[in-house]
Motif scaffolding. Structure first.
Motif, PDB file in Angstrom:
ATOM      1  N   TYR A   4      10.149   6.875 -15.502  1.00 56.55           N
ATOM      2  CA  TYR A   4       9.724   7.303 -14.160  1.00 56.55           C
ATOM      3  C   TYR A   4       8.272   6.885 -13.938  1.00 56.55           C
ATOM      4  CZ  TYR A   4       7.996  10.424 -10.499  1.00 56.55           C
ATOM      5  OH  TYR A   4       7.399  10.930  -9.380  1.00 56.55           O
ATOM      6  N   ASN A   5       8.032   6.215 -12.813  1.00 56.55           N
ATOM      7  CA  ASN A   5       6.678   5.770 -12.479  1.00 56.55           C
ATOM      8  C   ASN A   5       6.198   6.545 -11.255  1.00 56.55           C
ATOM      9  OD1 ASN A   5       4.305   4.526 -11.790  1.00 56.55           O
ATOM     10  ND2 ASN A   5       5.112   2.439 -11.910  1.00 56.55           N
ATOM     11  N   PRO A   6       5.249   7.457 -11.427  1.00 60.32           N
ATOM     12  CA  PRO A   6       4.829   8.312 -10.304  1.00 60.32           C
ATOM     13  C   PRO A   6       3.781   7.685  -9.397  1.00 60.32           C
ATOM     14  CG  PRO A   6       3.624   8.938 -12.271  1.00 60.32           C
ATOM     15  CD  PRO A   6       4.540   7.819 -12.685  1.00 60.32           C
ATOM     16  N   THR A   7       3.383   6.431  -9.665  1.00 60.23           N
ATOM     17  CA  THR A   7       2.227   5.856  -8.974  1.00 60.23           C
ATOM     18  C   THR A   7       2.406   5.850  -7.463  1.00 60.23           C
ATOM     19  OG1 THR A   7       1.704   4.471 -10.883  1.00 60.23           O
ATOM     20  CG2 THR A   7       0.743   3.836  -8.766  1.00 60.23           C
ATOM     21  N   GLU A   8       3.530   5.305  -6.978  1.00 57.49           N
ATOM     22  CA  GLU A   8       3.727   5.208  -5.530  1.00 57.49           C
ATOM     23  C   GLU A   8       3.789   6.586  -4.886  1.00 57.49           C
ATOM     24  OE1 GLU A   8       3.442   2.542  -3.707  1.00 57.49           O
ATOM     25  OE2 GLU A   8       3.106   1.332  -5.501  1.00 57.49           O
ATOM     26  N   ARG A   9       4.403   7.543  -5.592  1.00 59.46           N
ATOM     27  CA  ARG A   9       4.494   8.903  -5.048  1.00 59.46           C
ATOM     28  C   ARG A   9       3.115   9.538  -4.949  1.00 59.46           C
ATOM     29  NH1 ARG A   9       7.931  10.457  -1.709  1.00 59.46           N
ATOM     30  NH2 ARG A   9       6.336  11.719  -0.725  1.00 59.46           N
ATOM     31  N   ILE A  10       2.238   9.217  -5.897  1.00 58.55           N
ATOM     32  CA  ILE A  10       0.865   9.713  -5.843  1.00 58.55           C
ATOM     33  C   ILE A  10       0.188   9.226  -4.569  1.00 58.55           C
ATOM     34  CG2 ILE A  10      -1.424   9.472  -6.901  1.00 58.55           C
ATOM     35  CD1 ILE A  10       0.007   9.474  -9.635  1.00 58.55           C
ATOM     36  N   GLY A  61      -2.632   1.690  -5.889  1.00 57.55           N
ATOM     37  CA  GLY A  61      -3.116   1.047  -7.105  1.00 57.55           C
ATOM     38  C   GLY A  61      -3.824  -0.266  -6.839  1.00 57.55           C
ATOM     39  N   GLU A  62      -4.801  -0.559  -7.667  1.00 51.59           N
ATOM     40  CA  GLU A  62      -5.610  -1.774  -7.509  1.00 51.59           C
ATOM     41  C   GLU A  62      -4.802  -3.044  -7.710  1.00 51.59           C
ATOM     42  OE1 GLU A  62      -8.969  -1.502 -10.061  1.00 51.59           O
ATOM     43  OE2 GLU A  62      -9.914   0.153  -8.943  1.00 51.59           O
ATOM     44  N   SER A  63      -3.679  -2.968  -8.389  1.00 46.60           N
ATOM     45  CA  SER A  63      -2.888  -4.163  -8.691  1.00 46.60           C
ATOM     46  C   SER A  63      -2.335  -4.838  -7.439  1.00 46.60           C
ATOM     47  CB  SER A  63      -1.739  -3.805  -9.639  1.00 46.60           C
ATOM     48  OG  SER A  63      -0.854  -2.867  -9.029  1.00 46.60           O
ATOM     49  N   LEU A  93      -1.427  -0.543   7.386  1.00 46.64           N
ATOM     50  CA  LEU A  93      -1.363  -0.749   5.950  1.00 46.64           C
ATOM     51  C   LEU A  93      -2.408   0.160   5.318  1.00 46.64           C
ATOM     52  CD1 LEU A  93      -0.380  -2.253   3.425  1.00 46.64           C
ATOM     53  CD2 LEU A  93      -2.081  -4.024   3.921  1.00 46.64           C
ATOM     54  N   VAL A  94      -1.953   1.044   4.434  1.00 47.09           N
ATOM     55  CA  VAL A  94      -2.835   2.036   3.820  1.00 47.09           C
ATOM     56  C   VAL A  94      -2.901   1.766   2.322  1.00 47.09           C
ATOM     57  CG1 VAL A  94      -3.286   4.487   3.449  1.00 47.09           C
ATOM     58  CG2 VAL A  94      -2.215   3.720   5.584  1.00 47.09           C
ATOM     59  N   ALA A  95      -4.120   1.655   1.820  1.00 46.63           N
ATOM     60  CA  ALA A  95      -4.344   1.424   0.392  1.00 46.63           C
ATOM     61  C   ALA A  95      -4.902   2.684  -0.247  1.00 46.63           C
ATOM     62  CB  ALA A  95      -5.328   0.267   0.204  1.00 46.63           C
ATOM     63  N   HIS A  96      -4.175   3.190  -1.249  1.00 45.69           N
ATOM     64  CA  HIS A  96      -4.694   4.335  -2.005  1.00 45.69           C
ATOM     65  C   HIS A  96      -4.990   3.892  -3.432  1.00 45.69           C
ATOM     66  CE1 HIS A  96      -5.505   8.361  -3.339  1.00 45.69           C
ATOM     67  NE2 HIS A  96      -4.642   8.209  -4.332  1.00 45.69           N
ATOM     68  N   LEU A  97      -6.205   4.153  -3.890  1.00 48.21           N
ATOM     69  CA  LEU A  97      -6.637   3.786  -5.233  1.00 48.21           C
ATOM     70  C   LEU A  97      -6.785   5.056  -6.068  1.00 48.21           C
ATOM     71  CD1 LEU A  97      -9.356   1.120  -4.309  1.00 48.21           C
ATOM     72  CD2 LEU A  97      -6.868   0.821  -4.555  1.00 48.21           C
ATOM     73  N   PRO A  98      -5.803   5.381  -6.899  1.00 41.75           N
ATOM     74  CA  PRO A  98      -5.880   6.613  -7.695  1.00 41.75           C
ATOM     75  C   PRO A  98      -7.078   6.631  -8.645  1.00 41.75           C
ATOM     76  CG  PRO A  98      -3.653   5.701  -7.731  1.00 41.75           C
ATOM     77  CD  PRO A  98      -4.539   4.669  -7.116  1.00 41.75           C
ATOM     78  N   GLU A  99      -7.485   5.441  -9.080  1.00 44.59           N
ATOM     79  CA  GLU A  99      -8.588   5.370 -10.036  1.00 44.59           C
ATOM     80  C   GLU A  99      -9.859   6.006  -9.484  1.00 44.59           C
ATOM     81  OE1 GLU A  99      -6.838   2.892  -8.829  1.00 44.59           O
ATOM     82  OE2 GLU A  99      -5.784   1.857 -10.467  1.00 44.59           O
ATOM     83  N   SER A 100     -10.121   5.791  -8.196  1.00 42.08           N
ATOM     84  CA  SER A 100     -11.327   6.338  -7.567  1.00 42.08           C
ATOM     85  C   SER A 100     -11.003   7.411  -6.540  1.00 42.08           C
ATOM     86  CB  SER A 100     -12.110   5.204  -6.888  1.00 42.08           C
ATOM     87  OG  SER A 100     -11.282   4.537  -5.938  1.00 42.08           O
ATOM     88  N   ASP A 101      -9.696   7.676  -6.326  1.00 44.51           N
ATOM     89  CA  ASP A 101      -9.225   8.627  -5.323  1.00 44.51           C
ATOM     90  C   ASP A 101      -9.767   8.275  -3.935  1.00 44.51           C
ATOM     91  OD1 ASP A 101      -7.700  10.766  -4.470  1.00 44.51           O
ATOM     92  OD2 ASP A 101      -9.355  12.187  -4.641  1.00 44.51           O
TER      93      ASP A 101
END
Length: 294
Positions: A4-10, A61-63, A93-101
């Protein structure tokens, strides 16, 4: 078993939180999506849903991006670009970067898109962090293009045009402050049906730099206006007018007030009739609704 990859849900959860907590808008997740519309938001004004909808494509994610100090650059497939650009609703288009929130946004439109040799790209400025600072700007995007706003204006005023077409009288009242550059006035729409008056609608506006005729033409582009002769015959107060105007000059104007209060505010009541645009719109609308071209 796949992990399970939660990244997109985050990312979706983070964007939902911004629109719910900072914008106070309605957020609707779109869990099944063929072409990358992850959610819709509905603009809320004065605590009430407006029906104005905006689609969101959320990348987490930055990727997904090439990033420098000033911007994030997204490279996409041509089929997605055509789908988003031609969608019936505006797409962000919305970019969310979890690394820096941090969360950023850009409107996907022709002006912001750049074609490459094999695909397309769009820059998301780091100055555009998704926050209430951009609430009005994003709401304006949802409100549509100038062309769609004009079309929506005609649809919203259809009942007024149909009343006039059916032989009923439609009048508008407003007030002009005579010694102020900024005018504030209530606008009232009054129906007269079988001799009985009723208030149809009331709202307020403020404007500067426009004549009365110009501002009314913007509000009622489908109408010609003239003084409401029946009303003026009973309510014209020449004593109050001649303190402020030369009456011979005044009565030559396209429309004029029926009274002036305290030498400060002039009251007008005008009757609306259909101009060429109004008549043509009703013919067009009748065809759209029932196919009648008669």
């Amino acid at each position: 078993m796949s992990q399970y990859n939660p990244t997109e849900r985050i990312g979706v959860n983070a964007v939902e939180g911004i629109f719910l907590k900072k914008f106070n808008w309605i957020f609707r997740d779109q869990p099944i999506s063929d072409m990358g519309i992850d959610a819709q938001v509905e603009v809320v004004a004065n605590g009430a849903p407006t029906g104005i909808l905006i689609c969101l494509q959320i990348k987490t994610g930055e990727s997904h991006f090439t990033i420098n100090e000033e911007k994030l650059t997204y490279y996409g497939k041509l089929k997605h670009m055509e789908y988003w650009k031609n969608h019936s609703l505006p797409v962000l288009l919305v970019a969310h970067l979890p690394e820096s929130d941090e969360t950023y946004w850009v409107h996907v439109n022709t002006k912001n898109i750049e074609l490459t040799n094999t695909s397309w790209k769009i820059d998301i400025p780091k100055s555009q962090k998704l926050s209430e600072r951009f609430l009005l700007e994003i709401a304006e995007i949802g409100d549509g293009t100038e062309e769609s706003k004009r079309a929506r204006k005609l649809i919203m005023d259809k009942s007024l045009m149909e009343n006039i077409q059916n032989g009923n009288k439609v009048s508008v009242t407003f007030m002009e402050y005579l010694h102020k550059s900024l005018n504030r006035t209530p606008i009232k729409i009054i129906f007269t049906i079988d001799g009985e008056e009723s208030l149809h609608k009331k709202w307020g506006i403020a404007y500067a730099g426009y004549s009365n005729e110009e501002i009314l033409q913007k509000i009622f582009p489908w109408a010609d206006l003239q003084v409401d002769n029946d009303f003026y015959q009973e309510n014209l107060n020449e004593e109050s007018l001649k303190d402020m105007y030369n009456l011979d000059w005044l009565y030559e104007q396209k429309f004029y007030p029926y009274e002036v209060l305290f030498r400060e505010a002039a009251n007008f009541r005008l009757e609306l009739s259909l101009n060429h645009l109004g008549k043509s719109f009703l013919i067009y609308n009748k065809y759209i609704e029932d196919g009648d071209v008669s």
